[in-house]
Motif scaffolding. Structure first.
Motif, PDB file in Angstrom:
ATOM      1  N   UNK A 235       0.893  -1.281   0.024  1.00 49.93           N
ATOM      2  CA  UNK A 235      -0.006  -0.002   0.041  1.00 49.93           C
ATOM      3  C   UNK A 235       0.867   1.161   0.056  1.00 49.93           C
ATOM      4  N   UNK A 236       1.962   1.377   0.622  1.00 48.71           N
ATOM      5  CA  UNK A 236       2.495   2.561   1.000  1.00 48.71           C
ATOM      6  C   UNK A 236       3.586   2.678  -0.392  1.00 48.71           C
ATOM      7  N   UNK A 237       4.075   1.346  -0.959  1.00 49.09           N
ATOM      8  CA  UNK A 237       4.840   1.665  -2.177  1.00 49.09           C
ATOM      9  C   UNK A 237       3.834   2.354  -3.355  1.00 49.09           C
ATOM     10  N   UNK A 238       2.425   1.790  -3.216  1.00 53.84           N
ATOM     11  CA  UNK A 238       1.553   2.218  -4.154  1.00 53.84           C
ATOM     12  C   UNK A 238       1.436   3.885  -3.997  1.00 53.84           C
ATOM     13  N   UNK A 239       1.535   4.368  -2.730  1.00 51.01           N
ATOM     14  CA  UNK A 239       1.234   5.756  -2.620  1.00 51.01           C
ATOM     15  C   UNK A 239       2.518   6.307  -3.102  1.00 51.01           C
ATOM     16  N   UNK A 240       3.550   5.970  -3.002  1.00 53.94           N
ATOM     17  CA  UNK A 240       4.702   6.465  -3.582  1.00 53.94           C
ATOM     18  C   UNK A 240       4.841   6.583  -5.049  1.00 53.94           C
ATOM     19  N   UNK A 241       4.370   5.373  -5.658  1.00 52.66           N
ATOM     20  CA  UNK A 241       4.272   5.513  -6.997  1.00 52.66           C
ATOM     21  C   UNK A 241       3.568   6.514  -7.568  1.00 52.66           C
ATOM     22  N   UNK A 242       2.264   6.764  -6.776  1.00 54.23           N
ATOM     23  CA  UNK A 242       1.430   7.865  -7.139  1.00 54.23           C
ATOM     24  C   UNK A 242       1.754   9.203  -7.086  1.00 54.23           C
ATOM     25  N   UNK A 243       2.662   9.325  -5.700  1.00 55.87           N
ATOM     26  CA  UNK A 243       3.368  10.741  -5.809  1.00 55.87           C
ATOM     27  C   UNK A 243       4.416  10.989  -6.618  1.00 55.87           C
ATOM     28  N   UNK A 244       4.985   9.993  -7.011  1.00 55.73           N
ATOM     29  CA  UNK A 244       6.031  10.305  -8.100  1.00 55.73           C
ATOM     30  C   UNK A 244       5.402  10.907  -9.400  1.00 55.73           C
ATOM     31  N   UNK A 245       4.366  10.127  -9.708  1.00 55.17           N
ATOM     32  CA  UNK A 245       3.506  10.456 -11.103  1.00 55.17           C
ATOM     33  C   UNK A 245       2.831  11.951 -10.912  1.00 55.17           C
ATOM     34  N   UNK A 246       2.435  12.126  -9.901  1.00 54.23           N
ATOM     35  CA  UNK A 246       1.625  13.530  -9.483  1.00 54.23           C
ATOM     36  C   UNK A 246       2.697  14.580  -9.361  1.00 54.23           C
ATOM     37  N   UNK A 247       3.567  14.229  -8.298  1.00 55.24           N
ATOM     38  CA  UNK A 247       4.372  15.346  -7.869  1.00 55.24           C
ATOM     39  C   UNK A 247       6.095  15.463  -8.449  1.00 55.24           C
ATOM     40  N   UNK A 248       6.249  14.393  -9.142  1.00 55.86           N
ATOM     41  CA  UNK A 248       7.643  14.250  -9.749  1.00 55.86           C
ATOM     42  C   UNK A 248       8.543  13.520  -8.868  1.00 55.86           C
ATOM     43  N   UNK A 249       9.691  13.222  -9.726  1.00 57.47           N
ATOM     44  CA  UNK A 249      10.631  12.443  -9.176  1.00 57.47           C
ATOM     45  C   UNK A 249      11.395  13.114  -7.707  1.00 57.47           C
ATOM     46  N   UNK A 250      11.496  14.231  -7.727  1.00 53.72           N
ATOM     47  CA  UNK A 250      12.371  15.164  -6.668  1.00 53.72           C
ATOM     48  C   UNK A 250      11.551  15.029  -5.290  1.00 53.72           C
ATOM     49  N   UNK A 251       9.925  15.278  -5.629  1.00 57.36           N
ATOM     50  CA  UNK A 251       9.265  15.106  -4.397  1.00 57.36           C
ATOM     51  C   UNK A 251       9.235  13.859  -3.666  1.00 57.36           C
TER      52      UNK A 251
END
Ligand code: TYM
Length: 329
Positions: A235-251
């Protein structure tokens, strides 16, 4: 110039899975390739939509395509059922597709499990229709998400098989194309599997600001890491994947470091995800509203798209008929 084709089924609204998996690539590709995009309304019949549903969904998807930035002057957009030649190629491909291999397709097996009362023949031969869409245009590249990989393999298999059976070098094998260089599987907000309409875990492009924020803030998380550099649960890995897509790699890297140091506050990460998702979606939402109320424009785009697609499709069908041994009509 290399040819690109891709489509989306008109079943409801576009969500972030469609956007990051496919539409974002479409928009980038239209400047560099000979692109066409279509609305796969025949494919949507597997779930027996009403005529009203179909009409509405086709318009919705078209408005959303346009709102995302597809420019029909660069990349014609057509409705699959407007190009009847596709059906003829579908029939030919069906003759060379075998029951065993069709039954082994993962998405077919999933449908059998999920909708045991409606295992129709269209579901079984879904990969043949998809291959017809692609081979019709002799496409070099097909921008799709990870969930379409197996269908793409089938399209390549059918192209090779047709060439072998008729001893020609006619169809090319289309490559899957991912702008991010690897296939994207956008996870759902429930932390499991992929974002998908039937899963009820989507962020839609047309969701308003409040809804976007509410959905993201409610995305499933856990209590947080209990050890330094802990491996992330799914679940957490999935949240990070979404975060990278939405906010970008740096975030995503910033929050990843906090996670590794056990300082992560999921609420902060989600707040940034909600703000960035809203920044991405606000202009898209506005354009969806504008396009969806302009019936004359939508009709014109569909008509012009259909003309261009049908001209190309007609040429392919004439050649295919000749290869198979049918008379010219
Ligand atoms: P469809 O309508 O289910 O989805 C449209 C596109 O969105 C991508 N997608 C995703 N990508 C990543 N993560 C997700 N969670 C996610 N959800 C959806 C899909 O990969 C797809 O690219 N069979 C196709 C439609 C089709 C087609 C074609 C596509 C028919 N003929 C020819 C390409 C070429 C489908 O059902 O997509």
């Amino acid at each position: 110039m290399e040819r690109v084709i891709s489509g989306i089924r008109p079943t409801g609204n576009l969500h972030l899975g469609n956007y990051f998996g496919a539409v974002k690539s479409f928009v980038k590709m239209q400047d560099e390739y000979d692109c066409m995009f279509f609305i796969a309304d025949w494919h949507s019949l597997t779930t027996h939509p009403t005529p009203e549903n179909i009409r509405k969904s086709v318009k919705t998807i078209l408005s959303e395509y346009l709102a995302c930035g597809i420019d029909p002057e660069k990349a014609p957009i057509y409705v699959q059922s407007d190009v009847k030649q596709v059906l003829e190629l579908y029939l030919y491909l069906n003759m060379n597709a075998y029951l065993g291999e069709l039954e082994r397709v993962t998405s077919f097996k999933e449908k059998v499990r999920k909708q045991p009362d409606n295992v129709n023949a269209g579901l079984l031969t879904y990969p043949c229709l998809m291959a017809a869409d692609i081979l019709m245009h002799k496409a070099d590249k097909v921008p799709v998400g990870k969930d379409q990989e197996q269908n793409m393999e089938m399209a390549r298999l059918f192209a090779r098989r047709f060439n072998r059976i008729y001893n020609v070098d006619y169809f090319k094998e289309p490559a899957s194309f991912y702008f991010a260089h690897k296939a994207v599987k956008v996870p759902g907000l429930d932390g499991t599997g992929k974002m998908g309409k039937s899963e009820g875990n989507c962020l839609y492009l047309c969701d308003d600001e409040k809804t976007v924020t509410k959905k993201i803030m409610r995305a499933v998380t856990d209590q947080g890491p209990t050890q330094l550099n802990q491996e992330k649960p799914e679940v957490i890995q999935n949240l990070f994947t979404l975060c990278e897509l939405i906010c970008g790699k740096d975030a995503a890297e910033y929050y990843n470091d906090l996670y590794n140091n056990m300082q992560i506050r999921y609420g902060d990460m989600k707040k940034q995800m909600a703000a960035d998702a809203n920044a991405l979606l606000a202009p898209i939402r506005e354009r969806i509203l504008a396009y969806s109320s302009d019936d004359a424009l939508l009709d014109r785009i569909m008509r012009q798209g259909a003309e261009k697609a049908a001209a190309r499709a007609e040429k392919t069908i004439e050649e295919v008929r000749e290869i198979i041994g049918f008379r010219k009509v």
